[in-house]
Design a protein around this motif. Structure first.
Motif, PDB file in Angstrom:
ATOM      1  N   ALA A 155      -1.268  -2.290  -5.265  1.00  0.00           N
ATOM      2  CA  ALA A 155      -1.362  -1.351  -4.143  1.00  0.00           C
ATOM      3  C   ALA A 155      -2.795  -1.345  -3.637  1.00  0.00           C
TER       4      ALA A 155
ATOM      5  N   LEU B 250      -4.292  -1.111  -8.852  1.00  0.00           N
ATOM      6  CA  LEU B 250      -4.798  -0.726  -7.542  1.00  0.00           C
ATOM      7  C   LEU B 250      -5.953  -1.640  -7.143  1.00  0.00           C
TER       8      LEU B 250
ATOM      9  N   LEU C 108       5.923  -3.055  -0.882  1.00  0.00           N
ATOM     10  CA  LEU C 108       5.916  -2.272  -2.114  1.00  0.00           C
ATOM     11  C   LEU C 108       7.107  -1.325  -2.169  1.00  0.00           C
TER      12      LEU C 108
ATOM     13  N   ARG D  56       2.746  -5.819  -9.131  1.00  0.00           N
ATOM     14  CA  ARG D  56       2.742  -4.943  -7.965  1.00  0.00           C
ATOM     15  C   ARG D  56       1.332  -4.375  -7.773  1.00  0.00           C
TER      16      ARG D  56
ATOM     17  N   ASN E  20       0.844  -1.190   0.000  1.00  0.00           N
ATOM     18  CA  ASN E  20       0.000   0.000   0.000  1.00  0.00           C
ATOM     19  C   ASN E  20       0.875   1.235   0.000  1.00  0.00           C
TER      20      ASN E  20
ATOM     21  N   GLN F 262       5.559   2.914  -9.687  1.00  0.00           N
ATOM     22  CA  GLN F 262       6.095   1.612  -9.276  1.00  0.00           C
ATOM     23  C   GLN F 262       4.984   0.611  -8.979  1.00  0.00           C
ATOM     24  N   THR F 263       3.787   0.867  -9.500  1.00  0.00           N
ATOM     25  CA  THR F 263       2.618   0.034  -9.222  1.00  0.00           C
ATOM     26  C   THR F 263       1.963  -0.379 -10.528  1.00  0.00           C
ATOM     27  N   ASP F 264       1.497  -1.628 -10.591  1.00  0.00           N
ATOM     28  CA  ASP F 264       0.845  -2.128 -11.804  1.00  0.00           C
ATOM     29  C   ASP F 264      -0.669  -2.008 -11.760  1.00  0.00           C
TER      30      ASP F 264
ATOM     31  N   LYS G 249      -4.103   2.736 -15.071  1.00  0.00           N
ATOM     32  CA  LYS G 249      -3.814   1.612 -14.182  1.00  0.00           C
ATOM     33  C   LYS G 249      -5.117   0.848 -13.922  1.00  0.00           C
TER      34      LYS G 249
ATOM     35  N   GLN H 111       5.001   6.694  -6.353  1.00  0.00           N
ATOM     36  CA  GLN H 111       4.610   5.323  -6.004  1.00  0.00           C
ATOM     37  C   GLN H 111       3.733   4.702  -7.091  1.00  0.00           C
TER      38      GLN H 111
END
Length: 338
Positions: free
Chosen positions: A156, A189, A144, A154, A51, A185-187, A208, A182
């Motif tokens: 979140a 949610l 994360l 990844r 998260n 760096q996230t694929d 996303k 952030q």
């Protein structure tokens, strides 16, 4: 762990938050620089369930749900956790029949009842142990912001009710690093529950995948507590989430006893709660995580008044998460020895 400061969750930063903002900006830059480091390939796919903020957002139920879906696909998922609150540094596989929360932490003890779980302060060592024990996929609960391992997927987790609070970085707010960085760096949610705060975060992540989900209370616990006078006992990051669960199942909350996240209960704590509940003529409702510590301390003569309320994460559109797992499962099969 003490409760998060109330000013974190105000949409408009308070004077104290503004005063701490420069320190938060420095902390956020350092964390984001660390997040961007290249992780080490551990030989199997890694799904990170993390998260953006410090505190609870629903990572553990999400990791349980992901591990369950992977097992249904024929994978051998292992959950990798740090083991916060436990005395063991690891790497060690958690055994609910042998370990206590004081050994491995409350969340890993809960997790091990759903999936094979390894704790390790050193994530690389933990991943190596999981692979040696037969893992085809590693589900990393939290991490994360930890760059030790290369991550295949990844995720979140965002709480719909609280989102990212005032949008500032620690200690001025709950963010571990600036949101925009952030998100890079996230694929995808995972948005749990409704609320404008969580929806606002989703709108800041165009392109996303946004996986909507809800926490569904255990049916037997819901039936037991519906219409009953209840004292809500919890030691989690956001006690108000537990209250929402009890409201959802129709419990009559007559008192609340919130402790800090990962609270180490004592016999005195339990005696006080039992006495208060008896005075109120109430049942004591608690979370499944807290039950890992309370069960050993709770007096046998008061066992009937303690009710744990497990929750299950339910994806609103299962096809969306399955599409993301398709690529991971394919990678897992490709790494198997021929």
């Amino acid at each position: 762990m003490p409760a998060a400061p109330a000013f974190w969750w105000r949409e408009k930063p308070s004077p104290l938050a503004r005063l701490l903002a420069p320190l938060g900006a420095l902390y956020g830059r350092i964390t984001l620089r660390r997040m961007r480091r290249q992780g080490e390939d551990c030989g199997v796919p890694v799904i990170c369930v993390g998260n953006f903020i410090a505190g609870g957002a629903g990572k553990t139920p999400t990791a349980i749900a992901i591990a369950g879906r992977l097992a249904q696909r024929g994978e051998a998922p292992f959950v990798l956790m740090r083991g916060y609150g436990g005395r063991l540094a690891g790497p060690v596989e958690v055994d609910p029949a042998h370990h206590a929360a004081a050994d491995v932490g409350d969340e890993p003890l809960l997790m091990a009842r759903h999936a094979r779980t390894v704790i390790a302060r050193d994530r690389k060592a933990g991943a190596a142990l999981a692979r040696q024990a037969g893992a085809s996929v590693i589900v990393m609960d939290d991490g994360l912001q930890n760059p030790a391992l290369a991550k295949t997927l990844r995720l979140a987790v965002v709480d719909g009710g609280s989102g990212i609070g005032n949008g500032l970085c620690l200690p001025a707010g709950p963010l571990r690093a600036p949101l925009a960085g952030q998100l890079e760096q996230t694929d995808a949610l995972v948005l749990i529950g409704s609320g404008t705060a969580g929806q606002k975060v989703g709108r800041q992540a165009p392109g996303k995948p946004l996986l909507r989900a809800r926490l569904q209370p255990d049916a037997a616990a819901a039936e037991r507590l519906c219409g009953q006078r209840v004292l809500a006992l919890s030691g989690i990051g956001r006690p108000e989430k537990f209250r929402e669960t009890l409201d959802l199942i129709g419990a009559d909350i007559v008192a609340e006893q919130p402790f800090g996240d990962h609270h180490a209960y004592t016999a005195a704590d339990v005696d006080d709660v039992v006495a208060q509940a008896r005075t109120l003529g109430a049942l004591v409702a608690t979370t499944e995580k807290d039950m890992t510590k309370l069960a050993a301390l709770w007096p046998a003569q008061a066992a009937a008044m303690l009710v744990a309320v497990p929750v299950t994460l339910v994806f609103e559109e299962p096809a969306a998460i399955e599409a993301l797992l398709d690529a991971v499962s394919g990678t897992a099969r490709a790494t198997e020895p021929q």
